[in-house]
Design an enzyme around this catalytic site. Sequence first.
Site, PDB file in Angstrom:
ATOM      1  N   VAL A  85      -2.184  -7.008  -4.754  1.00 49.82           N
ATOM      2  CA  VAL A  85      -1.946  -8.106  -3.810  1.00 49.82           C
ATOM      3  C   VAL A  85      -3.123  -9.065  -3.928  1.00 49.82           C
ATOM      4  O   VAL A  85      -4.278  -8.633  -3.915  1.00 49.82           O
ATOM      5  CB  VAL A  85      -1.890  -7.561  -2.359  1.00 49.82           C
ATOM      6  CG1 VAL A  85      -1.667  -8.693  -1.369  1.00 49.82           C
ATOM      7  CG2 VAL A  85      -0.821  -6.493  -2.219  1.00 49.82           C
ATOM      8  N   GLU A 137     -18.233  17.775   2.867  1.00 49.17           N
ATOM      9  CA  GLU A 137     -17.299  18.461   1.967  1.00 49.17           C
ATOM     10  C   GLU A 137     -17.761  18.325   0.512  1.00 49.17           C
ATOM     11  O   GLU A 137     -17.714  19.275  -0.261  1.00 49.17           O
ATOM     12  CB  GLU A 137     -15.892  17.859   2.114  1.00 49.17           C
ATOM     13  CG  GLU A 137     -15.211  18.302   3.393  1.00 49.17           C
ATOM     14  CD  GLU A 137     -13.873  17.635   3.648  1.00 49.17           C
ATOM     15  OE1 GLU A 137     -13.552  16.637   2.963  1.00 49.17           O
ATOM     16  OE2 GLU A 137     -13.151  18.109   4.536  1.00 49.17           O
ATOM     17  N   GLY A 143       0.821  -1.212   0.000  1.00 55.06           N
ATOM     18  CA  GLY A 143       0.000   0.000   0.000  1.00 55.06           C
ATOM     19  C   GLY A 143       0.849   1.254   0.000  1.00 55.06           C
ATOM     20  O   GLY A 143       1.758   1.398   0.817  1.00 55.06           O
TER      21      GLY A 143
HETATM   22  C1  LIG Z   1     -13.091  11.686   0.429  1.00 50.33           C
HETATM   23  C2  LIG Z   1     -12.192  11.560   1.622  1.00 50.33           C
HETATM   24  C3  LIG Z   1     -11.832  12.698   2.334  1.00 50.33           C
HETATM   25  C4  LIG Z   1     -10.978  12.596   3.434  1.00 50.33           C
HETATM   26  N1  LIG Z   1     -10.634  13.745   4.100  1.00 50.33           N
HETATM   27  C5  LIG Z   1      -9.752  13.660   5.104  1.00 50.33           C
HETATM   28  C6  LIG Z   1      -9.308  14.836   5.761  1.00 50.33           C
HETATM   29  O1  LIG Z   1      -9.734  15.963   5.440  1.00 50.33           O
HETATM   30  N2  LIG Z   1      -8.375  14.712   6.752  1.00 50.33           N
HETATM   31  C7  LIG Z   1      -7.873  13.490   7.124  1.00 50.33           C
HETATM   32  O2  LIG Z   1      -6.998  13.423   7.998  1.00 50.33           O
HETATM   33  N3  LIG Z   1      -8.282  12.358   6.532  1.00 50.33           N
HETATM   34  C8  LIG Z   1      -9.200  12.415   5.545  1.00 50.33           C
HETATM   35  N4  LIG Z   1      -9.621  11.269   4.929  1.00 50.33           N
HETATM   36  C9  LIG Z   1      -9.113   9.961   5.423  1.00 50.33           C
HETATM   37  C10 LIG Z   1      -7.721   9.673   4.911  1.00 50.33           C
HETATM   38  O3  LIG Z   1      -7.595  10.030   3.563  1.00 50.33           O
HETATM   39  C11 LIG Z   1      -7.419   8.200   5.141  1.00 50.33           C
HETATM   40  O4  LIG Z   1      -7.520   7.962   6.524  1.00 50.33           O
HETATM   41  C12 LIG Z   1      -6.043   7.805   4.652  1.00 50.33           C
HETATM   42  O5  LIG Z   1      -5.925   8.007   3.261  1.00 50.33           O
HETATM   43  C13 LIG Z   1      -5.736   6.348   4.981  1.00 50.33           C
HETATM   44  O6  LIG Z   1      -4.452   6.059   4.540  1.00 50.33           O
HETATM   45  P1  LIG Z   1      -3.979   4.566   4.320  1.00 50.33           P
HETATM   46  O7  LIG Z   1      -2.557   4.632   3.899  1.00 50.33           O
HETATM   47  O8  LIG Z   1      -4.331   3.735   5.486  1.00 50.33           O
HETATM   48  O9  LIG Z   1      -4.903   4.017   3.152  1.00 50.33           O
HETATM   49  P2  LIG Z   1      -5.081   4.528   1.655  1.00 50.33           P
HETATM   50  O10 LIG Z   1      -4.753   5.959   1.533  1.00 50.33           O
HETATM   51  O11 LIG Z   1      -6.433   4.070   1.255  1.00 50.33           O
HETATM   52  O12 LIG Z   1      -3.968   3.696   0.872  1.00 50.33           O
HETATM   53  C14 LIG Z   1      -4.086   2.317   0.640  1.00 50.33           C
HETATM   54  C15 LIG Z   1      -3.314   1.982  -0.603  1.00 50.33           C
HETATM   55  O13 LIG Z   1      -3.385   0.576  -0.810  1.00 50.33           O
HETATM   56  C16 LIG Z   1      -3.564   0.306  -2.201  1.00 50.33           C
HETATM   57  N5  LIG Z   1      -4.242  -0.985  -2.325  1.00 50.33           N
HETATM   58  C17 LIG Z   1      -5.454  -1.334  -1.850  1.00 50.33           C
HETATM   59  N6  LIG Z   1      -5.720  -2.621  -2.136  1.00 50.33           N
HETATM   60  C18 LIG Z   1      -4.660  -3.100  -2.817  1.00 50.33           C
HETATM   61  C19 LIG Z   1      -4.321  -4.371  -3.363  1.00 50.33           C
HETATM   62  N7  LIG Z   1      -5.129  -5.445  -3.254  1.00 50.33           N
HETATM   63  N8  LIG Z   1      -3.140  -4.506  -3.990  1.00 50.33           N
HETATM   64  C20 LIG Z   1      -2.294  -3.451  -4.086  1.00 50.33           C
HETATM   65  N9  LIG Z   1      -2.545  -2.231  -3.569  1.00 50.33           N
HETATM   66  C21 LIG Z   1      -3.716  -2.051  -2.946  1.00 50.33           C
HETATM   67  C22 LIG Z   1      -4.400   1.468  -2.706  1.00 50.33           C
HETATM   68  O14 LIG Z   1      -4.193   1.662  -4.094  1.00 50.33           O
HETATM   69  C23 LIG Z   1      -3.875   2.634  -1.866  1.00 50.33           C
HETATM   70  O15 LIG Z   1      -2.854   3.366  -2.520  1.00 50.33           O
HETATM   71  C24 LIG Z   1     -10.490  11.336   3.831  1.00 50.33           C
HETATM   72  C25 LIG Z   1     -10.850  10.189   3.115  1.00 50.33           C
HETATM   73  C26 LIG Z   1     -11.699  10.300   2.034  1.00 50.33           C
HETATM   74  C27 LIG Z   1     -12.071   9.067   1.274  1.00 50.33           C
END
Ligand SMILES: Cc1cc2nc3c(=O)[nH]c(=O)nc-3n(C[C@H](O)[C@H](O)[C@H](O)COP(=O)(O)OP(=O)(O)OC[C@H]3O[C@@H](n4cnc5c(N)ncnc54)[C@H](O)[C@@H]3O)c2cc1C
Length: 419
Positions: free
Chosen positions: A81, A172, A13
Amino acid sequence: MSATERPRVLILGGGFAGVGAAQKLKDADAEVVLVDRHDYHTFQPLLYQLATGLLDTTAVGHSLRDLLERHGRATIHQASVTAVDLDAREVAFEGLAPISYDYLVFGLGAEVNFFGTEGAAEHAFPMYTLPHAVRLKDHLLQLWEAADRDSSLVADGALNVVVVGGGPTGVETAGAIAELYRGDLAKDYRNVAEEDARITLVEAGPELFPMFKPKLREYADKALTDRGVEVKTGTAVASVDPTRVELKSGERLKAHTLVWGAGLQGNPLVQSLGLELQRGNRIGVGPDLTLPGHPEVYVVGDVAAITDSKTGEVLPQLGSVALQSGEHAGETIAARIAGKETKPFAYKDKGTMATIGRGAAVVQFLRGRTMTGAKAQAAWGVVHLALLPTNEDRAKAVVDWAGAAFTHQRVGRITVEAD
Ligand SMILES: Cc1cc2nc3c(=O)[nH]c(=O)nc-3n(C[C@H](O)[C@H](O)[C@H](O)COP(=O)(O)OP(=O)(O)OC[C@H]3O[C@@H](n4cnc5c(N)ncnc54)[C@H](O)[C@@H]3O)c2cc1C
Protein backbone atom coordinates in the site's frame (compact mmCIF):
# COMPACT_ATOMS: atom_id res chain seq x y z
CA MET A 1 -20.40 -0.43 -5.47
CA SER A 2 -17.95 -2.65 -7.33
CA ALA A 3 -18.38 -3.90 -10.89
CA THR A 4 -20.20 -6.95 -9.48
CA GLU A 5 -22.80 -4.62 -7.86
CA ARG A 6 -21.90 -6.10 -4.53
CA PRO A 7 -20.32 -3.74 -2.03
CA ARG A 8 -16.54 -4.06 -2.04
CA VAL A 9 -14.75 -4.62 1.26
CA LEU A 10 -11.05 -3.85 0.95
CA ILE A 11 -8.88 -5.34 3.70
CA LEU A 12 -5.37 -3.93 4.08
CA GLY A 13 -3.04 -6.34 5.88
CA GLY A 14 -3.08 -10.12 6.24
CA GLY A 15 -2.12 -10.25 9.93
CA PHE A 16 -4.38 -11.58 12.70
CA ALA A 17 -6.67 -8.56 12.25
CA GLY A 18 -7.00 -8.67 8.44
CA VAL A 19 -7.42 -12.45 8.25
CA GLY A 20 -9.94 -12.35 11.14
CA ALA A 21 -12.02 -9.77 9.25
CA ALA A 22 -11.86 -11.75 5.98
CA GLN A 23 -12.97 -14.97 7.71
CA LYS A 24 -16.05 -13.28 9.16
CA LEU A 25 -17.01 -11.92 5.73
CA LYS A 26 -17.06 -15.41 4.20
CA ASP A 27 -20.85 -15.57 3.86
CA ALA A 28 -21.48 -11.85 3.33
CA ASP A 29 -22.99 -10.65 0.06
CA ALA A 30 -19.82 -8.66 -0.68
CA GLU A 31 -16.74 -8.69 -2.86
CA VAL A 32 -13.80 -9.08 -0.47
CA VAL A 33 -10.30 -8.02 -1.52
CA LEU A 34 -7.34 -8.55 0.82
CA VAL A 35 -3.98 -6.95 0.03
CA ASP A 36 -0.70 -7.59 1.85
CA ARG A 37 2.88 -6.85 0.84
CA HIS A 38 3.62 -10.54 1.49
CA ASP A 39 1.87 -13.66 0.22
CA TYR A 40 1.86 -15.07 3.75
CA HIS A 41 0.49 -14.39 7.22
CA THR A 42 3.11 -14.16 9.97
CA PHE A 43 2.44 -15.88 13.29
CA GLN A 44 4.59 -13.37 15.22
CA PRO A 45 4.38 -15.10 18.63
CA LEU A 46 6.60 -17.88 17.24
CA LEU A 47 9.22 -15.71 15.51
CA TYR A 48 11.74 -16.37 18.29
CA GLN A 49 11.41 -20.13 17.70
CA LEU A 50 12.21 -19.59 14.01
CA ALA A 51 15.15 -17.34 14.93
CA THR A 52 16.58 -20.11 17.11
CA GLY A 53 16.00 -22.95 14.64
CA LEU A 54 13.30 -24.75 16.64
CA LEU A 55 10.63 -24.23 13.99
CA ASP A 56 10.80 -24.00 10.23
CA THR A 57 9.65 -21.03 8.11
CA THR A 58 6.34 -22.68 7.15
CA ALA A 59 5.41 -23.21 10.81
CA VAL A 60 5.48 -19.44 11.31
CA GLY A 61 4.56 -18.04 7.86
CA HIS A 62 1.25 -19.36 6.46
CA SER A 63 0.16 -18.88 2.85
CA LEU A 64 -2.65 -16.30 2.76
CA ARG A 65 -4.18 -18.13 -0.19
CA ASP A 66 -4.35 -21.32 1.91
CA LEU A 67 -5.88 -19.48 4.85
CA LEU A 68 -8.66 -18.07 2.68
CA GLU A 69 -8.99 -21.09 0.36
CA ARG A 70 -12.62 -21.76 1.33
CA HIS A 71 -13.57 -18.11 1.04
CA GLY A 72 -15.26 -18.17 -2.38
CA ARG A 73 -15.60 -14.41 -2.77
CA ALA A 74 -12.18 -13.25 -1.58
CA THR A 75 -9.44 -12.06 -3.90
CA ILE A 76 -5.90 -11.77 -2.59
CA HIS A 77 -3.23 -9.49 -4.02
CA GLN A 78 0.40 -9.22 -3.01
CA ALA A 79 1.28 -5.53 -3.18
CA SER A 80 2.47 -2.71 -0.94
CA VAL A 81 0.00 0.00 0.00
CA THR A 82 1.44 3.40 -0.89
CA ALA A 83 -1.46 5.80 -0.13
CA VAL A 84 -5.00 5.82 1.24
CA ASP A 85 -7.40 8.54 0.09
CA LEU A 86 -10.11 8.52 2.76
CA ASP A 87 -12.28 11.12 0.98
CA ALA A 88 -12.12 9.47 -2.47
CA ARG A 89 -12.42 6.00 -0.81
CA GLU A 90 -9.53 4.66 -2.85
CA VAL A 91 -6.20 2.98 -2.04
CA ALA A 92 -3.04 3.15 -4.17
CA PHE A 93 -0.44 0.37 -4.36
CA GLU A 94 3.00 -0.25 -5.78
CA GLY A 95 2.61 -2.29 -8.98
CA LEU A 96 -1.18 -2.75 -8.65
CA ALA A 97 -3.94 -0.49 -9.99
CA PRO A 98 -5.76 1.60 -7.35
CA ILE A 99 -8.73 -0.10 -5.69
CA SER A 100 -11.85 1.76 -4.56
CA TYR A 101 -13.94 0.52 -1.66
CA ASP A 102 -17.32 0.72 0.02
CA TYR A 103 -15.85 -0.50 3.31
CA LEU A 104 -12.20 -0.42 4.34
CA VAL A 105 -10.57 -2.59 7.00
CA PHE A 106 -7.23 -0.99 7.90
CA GLY A 107 -5.05 -3.63 9.58
CA LEU A 108 -1.48 -2.77 8.56
CA GLY A 109 0.01 -3.49 11.99
CA ALA A 110 3.00 -1.87 13.63
CA GLU A 111 6.72 -1.72 13.05
CA VAL A 112 9.85 -1.53 15.17
CA ASN A 113 10.62 1.69 17.02
CA PHE A 114 14.33 2.27 17.73
CA PHE A 115 13.51 5.49 19.64
CA GLY A 116 16.30 7.24 17.72
CA THR A 117 19.04 5.08 19.31
CA GLU A 118 22.32 5.78 17.51
CA GLY A 119 23.30 2.97 15.14
CA ALA A 120 20.23 0.81 15.92
CA ALA A 121 18.55 1.12 12.51
CA GLU A 122 21.79 0.04 10.77
CA HIS A 123 23.14 -2.60 13.16
CA ALA A 124 20.38 -3.96 15.42
CA PHE A 125 18.43 -7.14 14.71
CA PRO A 126 14.72 -6.42 15.23
CA MET A 127 12.25 -9.29 15.74
CA TYR A 128 8.98 -8.36 14.08
CA THR A 129 8.89 -10.07 10.68
CA LEU A 130 9.75 -13.42 9.11
CA PRO A 131 12.83 -11.99 7.31
CA HIS A 132 13.98 -10.49 10.65
CA ALA A 133 13.87 -13.91 12.34
CA VAL A 134 15.65 -15.66 9.45
CA ARG A 135 18.31 -12.92 9.33
CA LEU A 136 18.99 -13.25 13.07
CA LYS A 137 19.24 -17.04 12.86
CA ASP A 138 21.64 -16.91 9.91
CA HIS A 139 23.74 -14.26 11.65
CA LEU A 140 24.06 -16.29 14.88
CA LEU A 141 24.94 -19.51 13.01
CA GLN A 142 27.53 -17.70 10.90
CA LEU A 143 29.15 -16.27 14.03
CA TRP A 144 29.46 -19.76 15.54
CA GLU A 145 31.02 -21.05 12.32
CA ALA A 146 33.47 -18.12 12.36
CA ALA A 147 34.32 -18.72 16.04
CA ASP A 148 34.91 -22.39 15.24
CA ARG A 149 37.49 -21.37 12.62
CA ASP A 150 39.08 -18.61 14.72
CA SER A 151 38.67 -19.00 18.48
CA SER A 152 40.09 -15.50 19.17
CA LEU A 153 36.73 -14.09 17.99
CA VAL A 154 35.06 -15.35 21.19
CA ALA A 155 37.20 -13.01 23.32
CA ASP A 156 36.13 -10.12 21.05
CA GLY A 157 32.47 -10.85 21.90
CA ALA A 158 31.52 -12.52 18.60
CA LEU A 159 29.14 -14.91 20.37
CA ASN A 160 27.85 -12.38 22.90
CA VAL A 161 24.28 -11.23 22.41
CA VAL A 162 22.57 -8.21 23.92
CA VAL A 163 18.77 -8.35 23.84
CA VAL A 164 16.95 -5.05 24.40
CA GLY A 165 13.53 -5.02 26.07
CA GLY A 166 12.19 -6.66 29.23
CA GLY A 167 8.71 -7.29 27.79
CA PRO A 168 7.55 -10.61 26.30
CA THR A 169 9.47 -10.21 22.99
CA GLY A 170 12.83 -9.54 24.67
CA VAL A 171 12.40 -12.14 27.42
CA GLU A 172 11.23 -14.89 25.04
CA THR A 173 14.06 -14.17 22.62
CA ALA A 174 16.76 -14.07 25.32
CA GLY A 175 15.50 -17.35 26.82
CA ALA A 176 15.39 -19.06 23.41
CA ILE A 177 18.88 -17.89 22.41
CA ALA A 178 20.24 -19.14 25.76
CA GLU A 179 18.71 -22.58 25.16
CA LEU A 180 20.08 -22.66 21.61
CA TYR A 181 23.57 -21.69 22.82
CA ARG A 182 23.79 -23.84 25.95
CA GLY A 183 22.18 -26.85 24.25
CA ASP A 184 22.52 -27.49 20.53
CA LEU A 185 25.33 -25.13 19.58
CA ALA A 186 27.48 -26.13 22.56
CA LYS A 187 27.22 -29.73 21.27
CA ASP A 188 27.63 -28.77 17.58
CA TYR A 189 30.81 -26.77 18.21
CA ARG A 190 32.69 -28.71 20.90
CA ASN A 191 35.87 -26.69 20.37
CA VAL A 192 34.19 -23.34 20.97
CA ALA A 193 34.22 -22.05 24.55
CA GLU A 194 30.42 -21.70 24.81
CA GLU A 195 30.65 -20.79 28.52
CA ASP A 196 32.44 -17.56 27.50
CA ALA A 197 29.45 -16.43 25.40
CA ARG A 198 27.43 -13.82 27.34
CA ILE A 199 23.73 -13.26 26.77
CA THR A 200 22.58 -10.01 28.36
CA LEU A 201 19.03 -8.72 28.58
CA VAL A 202 18.82 -4.94 28.97
CA GLU A 203 15.66 -3.23 30.21
CA ALA A 204 15.41 0.53 30.75
CA GLY A 205 12.69 0.22 33.42
CA PRO A 206 13.31 -0.99 36.97
CA GLU A 207 12.03 -4.56 36.31
CA LEU A 208 11.26 -7.13 33.65
CA PHE A 209 7.63 -7.82 32.69
CA PRO A 210 6.02 -4.67 34.14
CA MET A 211 2.58 -5.95 33.09
CA PHE A 212 2.82 -8.97 35.41
CA LYS A 213 2.51 -9.35 39.20
CA PRO A 214 5.78 -9.19 41.21
CA LYS A 215 5.94 -12.96 41.80
CA LEU A 216 5.75 -13.61 38.03
CA ARG A 217 8.48 -11.02 37.43
CA GLU A 218 10.70 -12.78 39.97
CA TYR A 219 9.93 -16.14 38.33
CA ALA A 220 10.92 -14.76 34.90
CA ASP A 221 14.13 -13.26 36.28
CA LYS A 222 15.13 -16.57 37.89
CA ALA A 223 14.16 -18.64 34.81
CA LEU A 224 16.41 -16.44 32.67
CA THR A 225 19.30 -16.50 35.16
CA ASP A 226 19.04 -20.32 35.38
CA ARG A 227 19.46 -20.39 31.58
CA GLY A 228 22.61 -18.28 31.78
CA VAL A 229 21.09 -14.91 30.82
CA GLU A 230 22.44 -11.83 32.64
CA VAL A 231 19.63 -9.36 33.37
CA LYS A 232 20.44 -5.63 33.54
CA THR A 233 17.52 -3.39 34.50
CA GLY A 234 17.37 0.38 34.94
CA THR A 235 19.68 1.11 32.02
CA ALA A 236 19.05 1.72 28.33
CA VAL A 237 21.13 1.26 25.19
CA ALA A 238 22.79 4.52 24.13
CA SER A 239 24.38 3.40 20.85
CA VAL A 240 25.30 0.32 18.88
CA ASP A 241 27.92 -0.52 16.26
CA PRO A 242 28.59 -3.90 14.62
CA THR A 243 30.67 -5.25 17.53
CA ARG A 244 29.93 -3.10 20.59
CA VAL A 245 26.86 -1.91 22.55
CA GLU A 246 27.14 1.14 24.74
CA LEU A 247 24.70 1.56 27.63
CA LYS A 248 23.51 4.91 29.00
CA SER A 249 25.25 3.97 32.26
CA GLY A 250 28.53 4.29 30.32
CA GLU A 251 29.19 0.53 30.28
CA ARG A 252 30.45 -0.75 26.91
CA LEU A 253 29.55 -4.36 26.13
CA LYS A 254 31.44 -6.49 23.61
CA ALA A 255 28.71 -8.05 21.45
CA HIS A 256 28.44 -8.72 17.73
CA THR A 257 24.66 -9.07 18.02
CA LEU A 258 22.06 -6.68 19.41
CA VAL A 259 18.49 -7.98 19.23
CA TRP A 260 15.85 -5.25 19.44
CA GLY A 261 12.60 -6.26 21.13
CA ALA A 262 11.86 -2.99 22.85
CA GLY A 263 9.26 -0.91 21.09
CA LEU A 264 6.59 -0.58 18.46
CA GLN A 265 5.02 2.24 16.50
CA GLY A 266 2.03 2.20 14.16
CA ASN A 267 2.65 1.46 10.47
CA PRO A 268 4.39 4.54 8.92
CA LEU A 269 1.53 4.95 6.44
CA VAL A 270 -0.67 6.33 9.24
CA GLN A 271 1.33 9.55 9.19
CA SER A 272 0.08 10.35 5.69
CA LEU A 273 -3.62 10.10 6.60
CA GLY A 274 -3.91 13.59 8.10
CA LEU A 275 -5.25 12.18 11.39
CA GLU A 276 -4.39 13.08 14.94
CA LEU A 277 -2.51 10.04 16.17
CA GLN A 278 -2.34 8.55 19.65
CA ARG A 279 0.70 7.30 21.62
CA GLY A 280 2.91 5.01 19.53
CA ASN A 281 1.44 6.41 16.28
CA ARG A 282 -1.76 4.43 16.69
CA ILE A 283 -5.12 5.52 15.25
CA GLY A 284 -7.85 6.20 17.81
CA VAL A 285 -11.17 4.50 17.00
CA GLY A 286 -14.73 4.70 18.31
CA PRO A 287 -16.50 1.92 20.28
CA ASP A 288 -17.48 0.21 16.98
CA LEU A 289 -13.82 0.39 15.76
CA THR A 290 -14.58 2.91 13.02
CA LEU A 291 -12.53 5.98 12.31
CA PRO A 292 -14.33 9.09 13.65
CA GLY A 293 -16.06 10.81 10.71
CA HIS A 294 -15.60 7.74 8.48
CA PRO A 295 -18.20 5.08 9.37
CA GLU A 296 -17.03 3.02 6.36
CA VAL A 297 -13.45 2.68 7.70
CA TYR A 298 -12.59 0.13 10.41
CA VAL A 299 -9.15 0.33 12.02
CA VAL A 300 -8.10 -2.90 13.73
CA GLY A 301 -5.18 -4.69 15.38
CA ASP A 302 -1.81 -3.22 16.40
CA VAL A 303 -2.30 -0.02 14.40
CA ALA A 304 -5.47 0.88 16.34
CA ALA A 305 -5.74 2.47 19.78
CA ILE A 306 -8.87 0.67 21.03
CA THR A 307 -10.26 1.67 24.40
CA ASP A 308 -11.46 -1.30 26.44
CA SER A 309 -15.13 -0.71 27.26
CA LYS A 310 -14.68 -2.47 30.64
CA THR A 311 -11.50 -0.85 31.96
CA GLY A 312 -11.32 2.42 30.01
CA GLU A 313 -7.66 1.58 29.16
CA VAL A 314 -6.19 1.34 25.65
CA LEU A 315 -5.87 -2.37 24.81
CA PRO A 316 -2.33 -3.79 24.38
CA GLN A 317 -0.84 -4.75 21.01
CA LEU A 318 -1.58 -8.48 21.23
CA GLY A 319 -2.60 -11.21 18.82
CA SER A 320 -5.89 -11.79 20.64
CA VAL A 321 -6.80 -8.07 20.47
CA ALA A 322 -5.91 -8.02 16.75
CA LEU A 323 -7.90 -11.15 15.96
CA GLN A 324 -10.98 -10.15 17.98
CA SER A 325 -11.01 -6.60 16.59
CA GLY A 326 -10.59 -7.87 13.01
CA GLU A 327 -13.37 -10.41 13.50
CA HIS A 328 -15.61 -7.72 14.98
CA ALA A 329 -15.03 -5.47 11.96
CA GLY A 330 -15.82 -8.38 9.57
CA GLU A 331 -18.98 -9.34 11.47
CA THR A 332 -20.17 -5.74 11.71
CA ILE A 333 -19.65 -5.05 7.99
CA ALA A 334 -21.49 -8.30 7.13
CA ALA A 335 -24.37 -7.22 9.41
CA ARG A 336 -24.53 -3.74 7.89
CA ILE A 337 -24.61 -5.17 4.36
CA ALA A 338 -27.45 -7.50 5.41
CA GLY A 339 -29.29 -4.56 7.03
CA LYS A 340 -28.97 -6.08 10.51
CA GLU A 341 -28.21 -4.43 13.85
CA THR A 342 -24.60 -4.08 15.01
CA LYS A 343 -22.97 -4.03 18.46
CA PRO A 344 -20.00 -2.13 19.87
CA PHE A 345 -16.70 -4.04 20.29
CA ALA A 346 -16.18 -5.86 23.61
CA TYR A 347 -12.77 -7.47 24.19
CA LYS A 348 -12.69 -10.92 25.83
CA ASP A 349 -9.47 -11.08 27.87
CA LYS A 350 -8.05 -14.60 28.01
CA GLY A 351 -5.12 -13.62 30.24
CA THR A 352 -1.68 -12.15 29.70
CA MET A 353 1.06 -14.68 29.08
CA ALA A 354 4.63 -15.22 27.93
CA THR A 355 7.06 -18.10 27.59
CA ILE A 356 10.66 -17.92 28.82
CA GLY A 357 11.97 -21.27 27.69
CA ARG A 358 11.23 -24.97 27.68
CA GLY A 359 8.74 -25.69 30.52
CA ALA A 360 8.96 -22.09 31.75
CA ALA A 361 6.12 -19.62 31.17
CA VAL A 362 3.91 -17.19 33.06
CA VAL A 363 0.18 -16.53 32.82
CA GLN A 364 -1.89 -13.90 34.62
CA PHE A 365 -5.66 -14.05 34.34
CA LEU A 366 -7.99 -11.06 34.51
CA ARG A 367 -9.16 -11.73 38.08
CA GLY A 368 -5.58 -12.03 39.36
CA ARG A 369 -5.05 -15.84 39.26
CA THR A 370 -1.56 -16.75 38.04
CA MET A 371 0.22 -19.82 36.66
CA THR A 372 3.87 -20.65 36.04
CA GLY A 373 5.93 -23.51 34.55
CA ALA A 374 4.72 -26.31 32.28
CA LYS A 375 1.03 -25.65 33.09
CA ALA A 376 1.43 -22.02 32.01
CA GLN A 377 3.17 -23.14 28.84
CA ALA A 378 0.24 -25.46 28.04
CA ALA A 379 -2.20 -22.55 28.63
CA TRP A 380 -0.09 -20.41 26.26
CA GLY A 381 -0.42 -23.16 23.63
CA VAL A 382 -4.22 -23.37 23.96
CA VAL A 383 -4.73 -19.59 23.71
CA HIS A 384 -2.33 -19.24 20.78
CA LEU A 385 -3.79 -22.18 18.85
CA ALA A 386 -7.06 -20.26 18.89
CA LEU A 387 -5.33 -17.46 16.97
CA LEU A 388 -4.90 -19.75 13.98
CA PRO A 389 -7.68 -19.34 11.42
CA THR A 390 -8.57 -22.91 10.46
CA ASN A 391 -8.70 -26.37 12.07
CA GLU A 392 -6.14 -27.59 9.51
CA ASP A 393 -3.73 -24.88 10.68
CA ARG A 394 -4.34 -25.84 14.30
CA ALA A 395 -3.70 -29.52 13.57
CA LYS A 396 -0.48 -28.67 11.70
CA ALA A 397 0.65 -26.37 14.52
CA VAL A 398 0.04 -29.08 17.13
CA VAL A 399 2.26 -31.45 15.13
CA ASP A 400 4.99 -28.80 14.65
CA TRP A 401 4.94 -27.61 18.27
CA ALA A 402 4.71 -31.12 19.75
CA GLY A 403 7.55 -32.27 17.46
CA ALA A 404 9.74 -29.38 18.61
CA ALA A 405 8.79 -29.87 22.28
CA PHE A 406 9.42 -33.63 22.40
CA THR A 407 12.49 -33.96 20.21
CA HIS A 408 14.05 -30.58 21.20
CA GLN A 409 15.65 -30.84 17.77
CA ARG A 410 16.45 -27.53 16.16
CA VAL A 411 15.90 -28.76 12.64
CA GLY A 412 16.04 -25.22 11.29
CA ARG A 413 19.64 -24.55 12.34
CA ILE A 414 20.94 -24.24 8.79
CA THR A 415 21.79 -21.15 6.77
CA VAL A 416 20.47 -21.00 3.22
CA GLU A 417 22.26 -18.47 1.06
CA ALA A 418 22.54 -18.00 -2.68
CA ASP A 419 25.63 -19.78 -4.14
C1 LIG B 1 8.17 -11.23 18.47
C2 LIG B 1 6.73 -11.04 18.82
C3 LIG B 1 6.12 -11.90 19.73
C4 LIG B 1 4.77 -11.75 20.04
N1 LIG B 1 4.21 -12.63 20.93
C5 LIG B 1 2.90 -12.54 21.18
C6 LIG B 1 2.27 -13.49 22.03
O1 LIG B 1 2.91 -14.40 22.58
N2 LIG B 1 0.92 -13.39 22.21
C7 LIG B 1 0.17 -12.40 21.62
O2 LIG B 1 -1.06 -12.37 21.78
N3 LIG B 1 0.74 -11.48 20.82
C8 LIG B 1 2.07 -11.53 20.59
N4 LIG B 1 2.66 -10.61 19.78
C9 LIG B 1 1.83 -9.51 19.22
C10 LIG B 1 1.02 -9.97 18.03
O3 LIG B 1 1.77 -10.79 17.19
C11 LIG B 1 0.49 -8.74 17.30
O4 LIG B 1 -0.29 -8.01 18.21
C12 LIG B 1 -0.33 -9.09 16.08
O5 LIG B 1 0.44 -9.80 15.14
C13 LIG B 1 -0.92 -7.85 15.43
O6 LIG B 1 -1.69 -8.24 14.35
P1 LIG B 1 -2.08 -7.22 13.20
O7 LIG B 1 -2.94 -7.97 12.25
O8 LIG B 1 -2.59 -5.97 13.78
O9 LIG B 1 -0.70 -6.81 12.54
P2 LIG B 1 0.40 -7.71 11.82
O10 LIG B 1 0.36 -9.10 12.30
O11 LIG B 1 1.67 -6.94 11.96
O12 LIG B 1 -0.08 -7.69 10.30
C14 LIG B 1 0.02 -6.55 9.49
C15 LIG B 1 0.13 -6.99 8.06
O13 LIG B 1 0.17 -5.83 7.24
C16 LIG B 1 1.13 -6.02 6.20
N5 LIG B 1 1.61 -4.70 5.78
C17 LIG B 1 2.25 -3.78 6.53
N6 LIG B 1 2.50 -2.68 5.81
C18 LIG B 1 2.03 -2.91 4.56
C19 LIG B 1 1.97 -2.14 3.37
N7 LIG B 1 2.43 -0.88 3.29
N8 LIG B 1 1.41 -2.69 2.28
C20 LIG B 1 0.91 -3.95 2.33
N9 LIG B 1 0.91 -4.72 3.44
C21 LIG B 1 1.47 -4.21 4.54
C22 LIG B 1 2.21 -6.88 6.83
O14 LIG B 1 2.92 -7.61 5.84
C23 LIG B 1 1.41 -7.78 7.77
O15 LIG B 1 1.07 -9.02 7.18
C24 LIG B 1 4.02 -10.72 19.45
C25 LIG B 1 4.63 -9.85 18.53
C26 LIG B 1 5.96 -10.00 18.23
C27 LIG B 1 6.59 -9.08 17.25
